[in-house]
Design an enzyme around this catalytic site. Sequence first.
Site, short mmCIF file in Angstrom:
data_model
loop_
_atom_site.label_atom_id
_atom_site.label_comp_id
_atom_site.label_asym_id
_atom_site.label_seq_id
_atom_site.Cartn_x
_atom_site.Cartn_y
_atom_site.Cartn_z
N CYS A 85 -8.67 -5.72 4.78
CA CYS A 85 -7.55 -6.50 4.23
C CYS A 85 -8.01 -7.95 4.02
CB CYS A 85 -6.35 -6.38 5.19
SG CYS A 85 -4.85 -7.24 4.67
N ASP A 137 -2.61 1.05 -3.88
CA ASP A 137 -2.45 -0.25 -3.22
C ASP A 137 -1.61 -1.16 -4.11
OD1 ASP A 137 -2.75 -2.80 -2.08
OD2 ASP A 137 -4.77 -2.33 -1.35
N HIS A 153 -2.67 0.60 0.44
CA HIS A 153 -3.37 -0.45 1.18
C HIS A 153 -3.44 -0.05 2.66
CE1 HIS A 153 -4.86 -4.54 1.66
NE2 HIS A 153 -4.10 -4.66 2.74
#
Length: 291
Positions: A170, A227, A259
Amino acid sequence: MSRDVQTDIANVFSRMELNRRHMVASSLAAAGFALAVQPIGAATVSTDTSGLDAGAVKIPVGDQTIPGYRAMPAKGGPFPVILVVQEIFGVHEHIKDVCRRFAKQGYFAIAPEMYYRQGDVSKLKSIDEIRPIVAKVPDEQVMGDLDAAVEFAQKSGKGDVAKLGITGFCWGGRIVWLYAAHSKQLKAGVAWYGRLVGDPTENQPKHPVNIAADLNTPVLGLYGGKDQGIPLETVEQMRTALKKAKVPSEIVVYPDSPHAFFADYRPSYVEADAKDAWQKALAWFKKNGVA
């Protein structure tokens, strides 16, 4: 036994199961998972410390120190080094577990606290509270802190920094790309669903798409096709930019994953894709001299 009694018994066991799940989730949260991501998922992986030397460390940076977490095999060494860069939620239990997973593979894995100077996000319960702190973290500071973690590993006598890799998730996925352009020591990087494009700011003047041609080392990007925060068009922009890179990098997209598909403590976890990506990450490091 009457139907009413059977129903009462079923309700009792149902409440017991709910209480059990609540207690498990509470204990996991107490163990250091991100408070902003609750409840903790049932698929959460927990890697033990058997055969490992693992725990908190203090990493010297100039005339001060920053906290971090380090895991490595308890015997032998020096070991190839993996820098593990946190999610936006900091160095919580999942990131520490990733360090232990690498240590079980024979690595010296270290995760420095990247926001230490700007604030402690571990007690915050909302992503909206966390973002302002993260926005204050300069990329230049992060690069310097990662360099300091490498030096720490080398000076410990247990880290072989000639075999240096980096991985991040991330927020940390973006950092992997940047560090691959910054470091001359790095052998390979694996970036998990890190943002690739964005508007420049004072603290984040460039994004991966801007530095693709400057990569010093190959990076494997692992992304989810669903995502919502990283559109596939930006992934394609990065693929195009990578054609100008001095070293061959690669991006793998898992079409049905969102994600954070590797984050087993979160609802976004996709077990099959996470396991496949983990094997690809290990193979990438070995292929590029981090083993």
